[in-house]
Scaffold this motif. Structure first.
Motif, short mmCIF file in Angstrom:
data_model
loop_
_atom_site.label_atom_id
_atom_site.label_comp_id
_atom_site.label_asym_id
_atom_site.label_seq_id
_atom_site.Cartn_x
_atom_site.Cartn_y
_atom_site.Cartn_z
N TYR A 127 0.85 -1.19 0.00
CA TYR A 127 0.00 0.00 0.00
C TYR A 127 0.89 1.23 0.00
N LEU A 161 -1.65 4.18 -4.39
CA LEU A 161 -1.33 3.12 -5.33
C LEU A 161 -1.23 1.82 -4.53
N THR A 162 -1.80 0.76 -5.05
CA THR A 162 -1.68 -0.55 -4.41
C THR A 162 -1.06 -1.52 -5.40
N THR A 200 -1.37 -3.86 -10.31
CA THR A 200 -1.34 -2.55 -9.65
C THR A 200 -2.74 -1.96 -9.73
N ARG A 201 -3.05 -1.16 -8.76
CA ARG A 201 -4.32 -0.44 -8.78
C ARG A 201 -4.08 1.00 -8.35
#
Lengths: 134, 134, 134
Positions: free
Chosen positions: C89, C101-102, C130-131
């Motif tokens: 995280y 961003l995760t 990635t998210r």
């Protein structure tokens, strides 16, 4: 392997890797031949569940991210109950407009010691929550 | 139980299950009677914290998803410090328009061996990040 | 420390804490001096990677949330392969309009026993997903 706790953690982590690789042979090796699986697709024999896992996933990739199992051994030590939280990341092919899906799952596994190591004899997979990612 | 490491992992996992079930009796059994808890509600005795946990949650469900603890035993081996990352999923009743909340928490626990097993004697719960889900 | 499994879990958890604290000295102590790291910045010597970690992060905070490692020891027991899922995280300073961003990462570590404990001798960090948070 040093002990039963480590073997059981190893069993669950191999499950995660095999599920994410859609490796049916590797998945099969984790269950007893007569195992029962009760999850999103209903209650079924492991052979039927493996057939479903052999079909392509609608998602591009997955990550089965497992927490530490809560382990309770039977008195004889040859069977145990595992209660494991997991977050499953289902990753979409975003170019196709599909959305990621995230699931919070609780795996309730009955495991037994066999001649070739610990195996899952029954799994109940409860979906606690789901999130459709934006 | 095979050893202290496994007992401490078990203690934390039982915490997660008890917190998610809002099972106050189960929560009480994890702490020493004079334990101190320092978290989102401030610093308080465990009895006061348990009273707060006995009230209904504003959320429909929760999942306390804990990482592996970083464990440091005292020289005598009868007390230890645990440093555990956790992601807590608070799941809303979406029909009511409420939003899910996700929290990244760091539990800093002081634990001690008692006649009935390891107990938490002091917990500091630091919220590292929060996300209001869309 | 009771055994190699616990030492290896400890090594990974210390990595997470050191990475989140951007503590370069603590990070250095986890790797052998000639370790190789192959990650988001490409393949490089650990000294070069540590130089990069010494620069300020563009994010306000991070949490390296690691799953249980899948551990496979060499026959001699003085080296092992670790396969560890992690969710990282990266927390933005939201006042600046930056987004969280995760990342879903798989750490493939080669580790070896040294006179001062287990050290990472090679790390391949694969970003699985990635998210960008909304």
């Amino acid at each position: 392997m040093s002990n039963d706790y480590e073997e059981l953690r190893n069993l669950l982590q191999r499950y995660a890797r095999a599920a994410d690789a859609r490796n049916v042979a590797a998945l099969r090796s984790l269950f007893s031949p007569d195992a029962i699986i009760d999850g999103a697709r209903g209650r079924m024999a492991v052979a039927q569940w493996l057939d479903a896992m052999a079909t392509p996933s609608p998602f591009q990739a997955s990550m089965h991210f497992l927490g530490e199992p809560l382990i309770e051994f039977d008195a004889a030590g040859d069977a145990a109950d595992l209660d494991t939280y997991a977050v499953v990341y289902q990753i979409a092919d975003r170019s196709g407009g599909q959305q990621d899906l995230t699931l919070g799952i609780r795996y309730l596994d009955r495991v037994a010691r066999s001649a070739s190591g610990w195996r899952i004899t029954e799994r109940v997979a409860k979906t606690i929550w789901t999130r459709q990612e934006p």
